[in-house]
Design an enzyme around this catalytic site. Structure first.
Site, mmCIF file in Angstrom:
data_model
loop_
_atom_site.group_PDB
_atom_site.id
_atom_site.type_symbol
_atom_site.label_atom_id
_atom_site.label_comp_id
_atom_site.label_asym_id
_atom_site.label_seq_id
_atom_site.Cartn_x
_atom_site.Cartn_y
_atom_site.Cartn_z
ATOM 1 N N LYS A 35 -9.115 10.374 -54.605
ATOM 2 C CA LYS A 35 -7.827 10.337 -55.319
ATOM 3 C C LYS A 35 -7.785 9.132 -56.271
ATOM 4 C CE LYS A 35 -5.658 13.881 -53.425
ATOM 5 N NZ LYS A 35 -6.666 14.927 -53.258
HETATM 6 C C1 LIG Z 1 -1.826 18.577 -54.154
HETATM 7 C C2 LIG Z 1 -2.274 18.023 -52.828
HETATM 8 N N1 LIG Z 1 -1.381 17.940 -51.824
HETATM 9 C C3 LIG Z 1 -1.715 17.440 -50.623
HETATM 10 C C4 LIG Z 1 -2.990 17.007 -50.354
HETATM 11 C C5 LIG Z 1 -3.323 16.549 -48.976
HETATM 12 O O1 LIG Z 1 -3.839 15.261 -48.899
HETATM 13 P P1 LIG Z 1 -4.828 14.837 -47.700
HETATM 14 O O2 LIG Z 1 -6.161 15.407 -48.003
HETATM 15 O O3 LIG Z 1 -4.813 13.335 -47.754
HETATM 16 O O4 LIG Z 1 -4.248 15.353 -46.453
HETATM 17 C C6 LIG Z 1 -3.946 17.063 -51.369
HETATM 18 C C7 LIG Z 1 -5.315 16.594 -51.106
HETATM 19 O O5 LIG Z 1 -6.283 17.053 -51.622
HETATM 20 C C8 LIG Z 1 -3.587 17.582 -52.639
HETATM 21 O O6 LIG Z 1 -4.455 17.661 -53.635
#
Ligand SMILES: Cc1ncc(COP(=O)(O)O)c(C=O)c1O
Length: 376
Positions: free
Chosen positions: A192
């Site tokens: 990210k």
């Molecule tokens: C749009 C979106 N929402 C939520 C998430 C969830 O994040 P995490 O992977 O830290 O749980 C991601 C992760 O790729 C994402 O791209």
């Protein structure tokens, strides 16, 4: 030329190794692994950076979304509107909480949730809207907040992909994406824009009462030690991840600028090409922090382009190949294919090129030349 990667975390780490290593070492020496000073320091620094009253760190971005929804005390059967074109985590948590996900189409230009789609999807059962700032581009929060206010709905921003992006309002003011709705959620997954070296996430809100509720939910529903007032979860950002984030947060603006710079160079090379729709880059481009650089390939074979790039050692990816309404887990008889013309088209056309903070001119030229060569 350095090896091309979708995300080059090693080259980034090499430049910040001394600071990151020292920050992690402090955690090891003090053994403050859970809820240590590094986590509090990060929370405060991120509150200052975002200009938001409360940051509540947690274990990952998916938890952040789930906990945000738990904090709003939504009830089973409440309808929550979100975009059909996003990563599954957004809809997964809605379904897990036994809320009813209502998927709507997206806008062709900014690939974010369609305002018209939101308006049409509102019913008496609608309780919340979850806009996703997809690929790093801020959704039109001014319009979304206006719709939400008219219908008395909560707005939960999925800001996993757009930390640092600015939303501009018609009165000329700007606010950081993720801090405009009632609550925002982000991810610090390593790739990210602000990534740690494992999993991490955070929830943002300006609402004191909601922040208090959420601080208890992330900690087993405890507001007083061993008194469990609500059903909670165990979702913590660990101190080693906070140590990494403390070292990286001061660099976030320069990291986003590096992404915007690379995007500008890509888009300049593709300008005017009849088969390529490149993301629009506004003069200041601070509403888009290019988590992904995503092209649309029109009247040409997108998959053959992918093969061509891969044969030249250029990684590329399709985010996302299947609309959520077509996924087995989220299929619903209410959905008609004709309700999702844009998402259905985008999944056929999109291709994301390498995008990270360490792309150099030689790499960008090789990538853009290789894309253009495919069409010759
Ligand atoms: C749009 C979106 N929402 C939520 C998430 C969830 O994040 P995490 O992977 O830290 O749980 C991601 C992760 O790729 C994402 O791209």
């Amino acid at each position: 030329m350095r090896k091309l990667q979708m995300v080059d975390l090693k080259s980034q780490y090499d430049k910040i190794k001394t600071t990151v290593d020292a920050s992690i070492q402090e955690v090891l020496e003090t053994t403050t692994y859970i809820n240590g000073p590094k986590v509090h320091e990060f929370q405060k620094s991120l509150e200052d950076y975002l200009g938001v009253k409360h940051v509540i760190p947690c274990a990952n971005g998916t938890d952040a979304l789930q906990i945000a929804m738990m904090g709003l005390d939504l009830k089973p059967g409440d309808e929550v509107i979100t975009a059909d074109f996003t990563f599954a985590a957004t809809v997964e948590v809605i379904a897990l909480l036994q809320l009813t996900p209502v998927l709507v189409d997206v806008d062709m230009v900014n690939m974010n949730i369609s305002l018209d789609g939101i308006r049409k999807a509102i019913t008496p059962k609608t309780k919340a809207i979850v806009p996703v700032h997809l690929f790093g581009r801020a959704a039109n929060m001014e319009a979304i907040m206006q719709i939400a206010n008219e219908h008395n709905l909560y707005v939960i921003e999925d800001n996993a992909q757009a930390i640092g992006a600015n939303c501009r309002f018609s009165d000329g003011t700007k606010k950081k994406a993720g801090t405009i709705g009632h609550v925002g959620a982000t991810s610090f997954f390593p790739s990210k824009n602000l990534g740690c070296y494992g999993d991490g996430g955070a929830i943002f809100t300006n609402d004191d009462a909601l922040a208090h509720t959420i601080r208890g939910i992330v900690n087993h529903g405890m507001y007083l030690r061993y008194h469990h007032d609500v059903v909670g979860v165990n979702s913590r950002l660990d101190s080693i991840q906070a140590a990494v984030l403390n070292a990286k947060l001061p660099l976030l603006d320069s990291y986003n600028a590096a992404r915007q710079n690379a995007a500008r160079k890509y888009s300049t090379a593709f300008e005017g090409h009849q088969n390529i729709v490149a993301p629009t880059i506004c003069a200041i481009c601070d509403c888009h922090v290019f988590h992904q650089y995503t092209l649309r390939i029109i009247d040409a074979d997108r998959n053959a382009l992918m093969d061509h790039l891969q044969s030249k050692g250029i990684p590329c990816a399709i985010y996302y190949p299947i609309p959520l309404h077509s996924q087995k887990a989220y299929a619903d008889i209410r959905y008609q294919e004709e309700d999702f013309p844009v998402t259905n088209q985008l999944v056929q056309e999109v291709i994301s090129l390498p995008m990270h903070t360490e792309l150099d001119d030689e790499q960008i030229k090789f990538i853009t030349d290789s894309v253009l060569e495919f069409f010759n």
